[in-house]
Design an enzyme around this catalytic site. Sequence first.
Site, short mmCIF file in Angstrom:
data_model
loop_
_atom_site.label_atom_id
_atom_site.label_comp_id
_atom_site.label_asym_id
_atom_site.label_seq_id
_atom_site.Cartn_x
_atom_site.Cartn_y
_atom_site.Cartn_z
N GLU A 1 31.41 -70.38 39.09
CA GLU A 1 30.83 -71.42 38.24
C GLU A 1 31.95 -72.17 37.52
O GLU A 1 32.01 -72.19 36.30
CB GLU A 1 29.79 -70.86 37.26
CG GLU A 1 30.04 -69.44 36.79
CD GLU A 1 30.78 -69.37 35.46
OE1 GLU A 1 31.37 -70.39 35.05
OE2 GLU A 1 30.78 -68.30 34.86
N HIS B 1 35.62 -65.01 38.44
CA HIS B 1 36.39 -65.83 37.50
C HIS B 1 37.86 -65.54 37.79
O HIS B 1 38.26 -64.37 37.82
CB HIS B 1 36.07 -65.49 36.05
CG HIS B 1 34.62 -65.63 35.70
ND1 HIS B 1 34.07 -66.84 35.33
CD2 HIS B 1 33.62 -64.73 35.67
CE1 HIS B 1 32.77 -66.66 35.09
NE2 HIS B 1 32.48 -65.40 35.29
#
Length: 426
Positions: free
Chosen positions: A380, A342
Amino acid sequence: MVHAVRRLQAIQNALTDNPVSADKKVDEFILPDGAVMTVRSALVDSTPQTTLVYIDGLVVCEYRILDRTAQLVISAVGTEFEHTASHVPTFPVIEIFLSSSGLPQTPRHDISVKDMWATVYALFTLYHVQETIPVVLSQQISNCEELCSYLLRSGLGRTAHAPTASKEEMYLHRATFWQGAGTQGYHPRGWLPPSSISPLSVAPFPYIQSFTRTPTVIAVHPLRPQKPEPGEIILRRFCPSIGETLEFKYFDLRSGSETSEHLDVFHRWHNSERVNRGWGERGSLEKHRTYITNVMNDPAVLPVMMSWNGEHMGYAEITYLKENHVAAYIPGGLGDWDRGLHVLVGEDKFRGTERTNLWHRALIHYCFLADPRTEHVMGEPKADNASILKVDFDSAMHIATIFDFPYKRSALTCVTRERFFRLDLL
């Protein structure tokens, strides 16, 4: 040759004579580097009785069995069985210490790392029927902090997953010891002679099962290595294409003042409109302190501050995917050591394709370097975030699937170890 055979016989006798208590003496136990180790009860009156560990005739430490027991509870944590796990073995706690009682030498105040490993070797020879040995290190050992760090970072020891009568125990684990934990890369006393391995190589963190239970995750996975020290550099690389040094540091909350430099910058970034659109973490300084504290307390997440030539540039979270909520959405499952990313760039002046490709590829590079068993690195991002998807594609990632979190539609991006190094993107 005769001498070598005798040494092998001594080792075999020590391992197969089925000792079940610390009262049993180990005669001429030969360590891999040829040193002779013996373990004998102290010849002084003491309560509880102490035992001396000798290496080549000199006492390196003592230990004694304390009047309490401990158990390593894992999967029951967070359930009604957490404090009643009677099926989990309970073992006496052993204290390792140094004293001048009965020593035929000048008293020592520290224990070397290689002698600590030898002491663990002795304990697992004497208590070889135990899966774990709960130990405490006396604070009177001058390098107690160094030894605790060694045991935890190498995987020789782990901390409890549930409260015990005392929170100071570490659990030595038989399975990690026999995997070579605490040898290769730490000292030359291990079973693999230094001549047979690279002098700079370090054995992978040993495999032993662990467990995570949170509101969004229930997972069995390997125990993870201890986190770096706050502010510790985990990767540094000069990037000749821009003539600057890229640096990753483990997030630092240590400070005698109200805030730390890392927290101040993190707080400012998340209150910018651009970063808030991607992360949605706008808020007060205390909110961000709590956020980072929770991340740092999570053994499966590594919070990292990124900088160019020492100037803070961005923030990343490197996760172990098995204990992350994205794991349930990954088709075909994933490996025990696969990592997730992330990321955010906080400073506008450090945006741009060239710099972004450099730090993003460096993050993937770190994941593959940190453990040779990591085969995939995944992201993601939001499925409609074209800019970050382009960054992923430029780092040799592909879209494995599209899936829906409760709060966003995501693209699962992935790169394999083989593809990343084959394409030579660094």
